[in-house]
Write a protein that holds these residues in place. Structure first.
Motif, PDB file in Angstrom:
ATOM      1  N   SER A 184     -79.590  -2.079  51.820  1.00 13.51           N
ATOM      2  CA  SER A 184     -78.846  -1.912  53.117  1.00 13.51           C
ATOM      3  C   SER A 184     -78.041  -3.202  53.510  1.00 13.51           C
ATOM      4  O   SER A 184     -77.119  -3.232  53.871  1.00 13.51           O
ATOM      5  CB  SER A 184     -79.993  -1.544  54.067  1.00 13.51           C
ATOM      6  N   THR A 185     -78.534  -4.151  52.413  1.00 11.33           N
ATOM      7  CA  THR A 185     -78.062  -5.462  52.608  1.00 11.33           C
ATOM      8  C   THR A 185     -76.697  -5.563  52.072  1.00 11.33           C
ATOM      9  O   THR A 185     -75.836  -6.690  52.020  1.00 11.33           O
ATOM     10  CB  THR A 185     -79.111  -6.744  52.335  1.00 11.33           C
ATOM     11  N   ARG A 199     -88.279  -1.829  63.636  1.00 17.55           N
ATOM     12  CA  ARG A 199     -86.951  -1.909  63.041  1.00 17.55           C
ATOM     13  C   ARG A 199     -86.722  -2.852  62.175  1.00 17.55           C
ATOM     14  O   ARG A 199     -86.188  -2.553  60.912  1.00 17.55           O
ATOM     15  CB  ARG A 199     -86.018  -2.297  64.335  1.00 17.55           C
ATOM     16  N   LYS A 200     -87.158  -4.144  62.329  1.00 14.63           N
ATOM     17  CA  LYS A 200     -87.075  -5.212  61.463  1.00 14.63           C
ATOM     18  C   LYS A 200     -87.683  -4.951  60.151  1.00 14.63           C
ATOM     19  O   LYS A 200     -87.412  -5.252  58.999  1.00 14.63           O
ATOM     20  CB  LYS A 200     -87.349  -6.668  62.116  1.00 14.63           C
ATOM     21  N   ASP A 238     -86.202  -2.096  58.050  1.00 10.53           N
ATOM     22  CA  ASP A 238     -84.939  -3.042  57.248  1.00 10.53           C
ATOM     23  C   ASP A 238     -85.410  -3.702  56.207  1.00 10.53           C
ATOM     24  O   ASP A 238     -84.714  -3.657  55.210  1.00 10.53           O
ATOM     25  CB  ASP A 238     -84.244  -4.001  58.491  1.00 10.53           C
ATOM     26  N   ARG A 239     -86.445  -4.490  56.278  1.00 13.68           N
ATOM     27  CA  ARG A 239     -87.068  -5.525  55.343  1.00 13.68           C
ATOM     28  C   ARG A 239     -87.776  -4.505  54.220  1.00 13.68           C
ATOM     29  O   ARG A 239     -87.159  -4.822  52.765  1.00 13.68           O
ATOM     30  CB  ARG A 239     -88.027  -6.412  55.822  1.00 13.68           C
ATOM     31  N   GLU A 282     -86.572  -1.617  53.305  1.00 14.37           N
ATOM     32  CA  GLU A 282     -85.384  -1.145  52.134  1.00 14.37           C
ATOM     33  C   GLU A 282     -84.865  -2.203  51.198  1.00 14.37           C
ATOM     34  O   GLU A 282     -84.284  -1.577  50.223  1.00 14.37           O
ATOM     35  CB  GLU A 282     -84.218  -0.743  53.240  1.00 14.37           C
ATOM     36  N   THR A 283     -85.273  -3.440  51.632  1.00 10.38           N
ATOM     37  CA  THR A 283     -84.994  -4.537  50.429  1.00 10.38           C
ATOM     38  C   THR A 283     -85.667  -4.662  49.459  1.00 10.38           C
ATOM     39  O   THR A 283     -85.463  -5.361  48.355  1.00 10.38           O
ATOM     40  CB  THR A 283     -84.408  -5.587  51.034  1.00 10.38           C
ATOM     41  N   SER A 336     -89.639   3.642  52.317  1.00 12.62           N
ATOM     42  CA  SER A 336     -88.711   3.303  52.041  1.00 12.62           C
ATOM     43  C   SER A 336     -87.756   4.275  50.637  1.00 12.62           C
ATOM     44  O   SER A 336     -88.399   4.975  50.131  1.00 12.62           O
ATOM     45  CB  SER A 336     -88.790   1.757  51.126  1.00 12.62           C
TER      46      SER A 336
END
Ligand code: NAI
Ligand code: MG
Length: 494
Positions: free
Chosen positions: A16-17, A325-326, A329-330, A332-333, A375
């Motif tokens: 996502s990044t 949420r964070k 996001d993390r 996903e990486t 993920s």
């Protein structure tokens, strides 16, 4: 031995990044593994009594790496006899400073061969090279150095007492930190003048066999360290051997309880380091980004194959949305794939059986009605893998909140007050570790005092040091390893 395919798989990730990483595989070209490993008894490699061997595989490829001896009661008996003779005739009589010199030597050889050990640990067990290289092997050397220093200072460790070794220690270890668990057990035992018979886990025996080579290179007197490979029945034969004075076990709570029952009334001493269901408690005043990183480190790195893993998250209601949420996001990486790639965060699940256990819990979670988030990363086609997973909307009574899953799976709950966080944190059968994230020292003191767990980290997680004791309350076990406390199971005090 690195599979190119796996490298490519991890590159397929759609971050996502928007970042991407080129493969950065650690070479395994200079690793030499024998086709077969025999037991290490009385300073020599000895064929198993029944002539049988079994394969240990690389869980990232599901392909065999080497064969190791399948030990039975006769092999255990031979090893215990060697340990007893070495104890009586050599090791317990040796000047403590001399014992210390051997341990210093072992520590230095491990440091010299650290890269080789890290690669073999990752090949045999599936853990990311970043962890075996930066955490496991440096800590192995550190434990030998630390305990070497105690060998001739036991009278200072236990002032005013007369300090004697216990005798022959039987040590049974798991697959999540194979060489580190061997070091946690062997180093203090030897420093205090005991001799040992070690039984490595059946899926990760290779670094223990390499450790046997180190013992030879260090000229350790024969019989001081003996290593017998095999599965649970080999471990059981060691527990039941009448001439073992002490059992040290790390593994599942189920087997730990069984050992405790078997040893009741025998007079043998024991220490048990068992499962956990640790909670990370995140207060609204915490540094949220750091907390998210700590949570990720606590449960996802090393596939959640950590007894003190932060497998529960308790987050204060007012920041729950932001933290989740964070966290997503993390997640996903995170890179799942080739354990030998230096960018890998989550390696292979240690065995097919362990993957099945984790998958069973994913099903139980779904049946219990919790929300499951995974993920979206790609995973390699062969080998054993699990994507990082979040359970939200869970109840305290859910099995996925109460039971150890031992995979990259995090159960998230919320709380409003400090006391609610403490009550929820304590509400499992376990008590191994915990984490607290807050800006306020007073909250740290309150939480660390009221949570029944052996180790609690504040504003960090999963940090280890050989000077610090480690161990559990409740069904997480009995006895401490590491630090001054870690010497106690290996001495008789008068
Ligand atoms: P386990 O407890 O069966 O294996 C640990 C060690 O004990 C291995 O060396 C094994 O060969 C030995 N062993 C097995 N049965 C024995 C017996 N009856 N007597 C003496 N030794 C015996 O753990 P397993 O089956 O590999 O994993 C099951 C679960 O245990 C995991 O899902 C995880 O929840 C937990 N576990 C906890 C660990 C920890 O560090 N506390 C480490 C490994 C597993
Ligand atoms: Mg293996």
């Amino acid at each position: 031995m690195t599979s190119k395919k796996q490298g490519k798989e991890s590159r397929k990730l759609d971050f996502s990044t928007g970042w991407d990483y080129a493969p950065a595989p650690q070479s395994s070209a200079d690793i030499t593994l024998a086709k077969r490993y025999k037991h290490f008894i009385n300073g020599k490699f000895v064929a198993p009594a029944n002539g049988k061997y079994f394969s240990t595989i690389n869980p990232a490829t599901a392909r065999p790496l080497a064969k190791v001896a399948a030990g039975n009661a006769r092999d255990i008996d031979k090893a215990v006899k060697a340990a007893r003779a070495a104890y009586r005739n050599v090791w317990s009589k040796m000047a403590p400073a001399e014992r210390g010199k051997y341990l210093f030597r072992v520590a230095r050889i491990i440091q010299e061969r650290s890269r080789e050990f890290a690669v073999i640990e990752s090949l045999d067990g599936g853990k990311p090279i970043r962890e075996s290289r930066d955490v496991d092997i440096p800590l192995v050397a550190a434990h030998f150095f630390y305990n070497a220093g105690w060998a001739d200072k036991l009278n200072y460790a236990f002032p005013t007492r007369s300090v004697k070794p216990v005798g022959v220690a039987g040590q049974i270890i798991p697959w999540n930190f194979p060489l580190l668990m061997a070091a946690w057990k062997i180093a203090p035992a030897l420093a205090c003048g005991n001799t040992v018979v070690l039984k490595p886990a059946e899926t990760t025996p290779l670094t223990a066999m390499k450790l046997a080579e180190v013992m030879q290179d260090a000229d350790l007197p024969p019989g001081v360290v003996n290593i017998v490979t095999g599965a649970g029945d080999t471990g059981a034969a060691l527990v039941q051997h009448p001439d073992v004075d002490k059992i040290a076990f790390t593994g599942s709570t189920q087997v730990g309880k069984q050992i405790q029952r078997q040893l009741a009334g025998t007079g043998k001493r024991y220490s048990l380091e068992l499962g956990g269901k640790a909670a990370n408690i995140v207060f609204a005043d915490a540094a949220i980004d750091q907390a998210v990183e700590g949570i990720v480190n606590g449960i996802f790195f090393n596939q959640g194959h950590v007894c003190c893993a932060g497998s529960r998250l308790l987050v204060q209601e007012s920041v729950a949305e932001e933290v989740i949420r964070k966290l997503k996001d993390r997640m996903e990486t995170l890179i799942v794939g080739d354990p030998l790639d230096k960018n890998t965060d989550i390696g292979a699940i240690n065995s097919k059986e362990q993957l099945e256990r984790i998958n069973a819990y994913l099903k139980i979670g779904a049946e219990e009605g919790v929300q499951v988030y995974q993920s979206s990363c790609a995973v390699p086609d062969t080998g054993f893998w699990c994507r990082p997973t979040l359970f939200t909307g869970v109840a305290q009574s859910n099995r996925v909140v109460q039971e150890e899953i031992f995979g990259p799976v995090l159960a998230v709950q919320t709380f409003r007050t400090v006391n609610e966080a403490i009550a929820k944190s304590n509400n499992t059968p376990y008590g191994l570790s915990g984490g607290v994230w807050t800006d306020k020292g007073a909250k740290i003191f309150k939480v660390t005092r009221d949570i029944r767990a052996g180790v609690i980290w504040a504003n960090t997680f999963n940090k280890f040091d050989p000077t610090s004791p480690f161990g559990g309350y409740k069904e997480s076990g009995i006895g401490r390893e590491g630090g001054l406390h870690g010497l106690e199971p290996y001495v008789t005090l008068n």
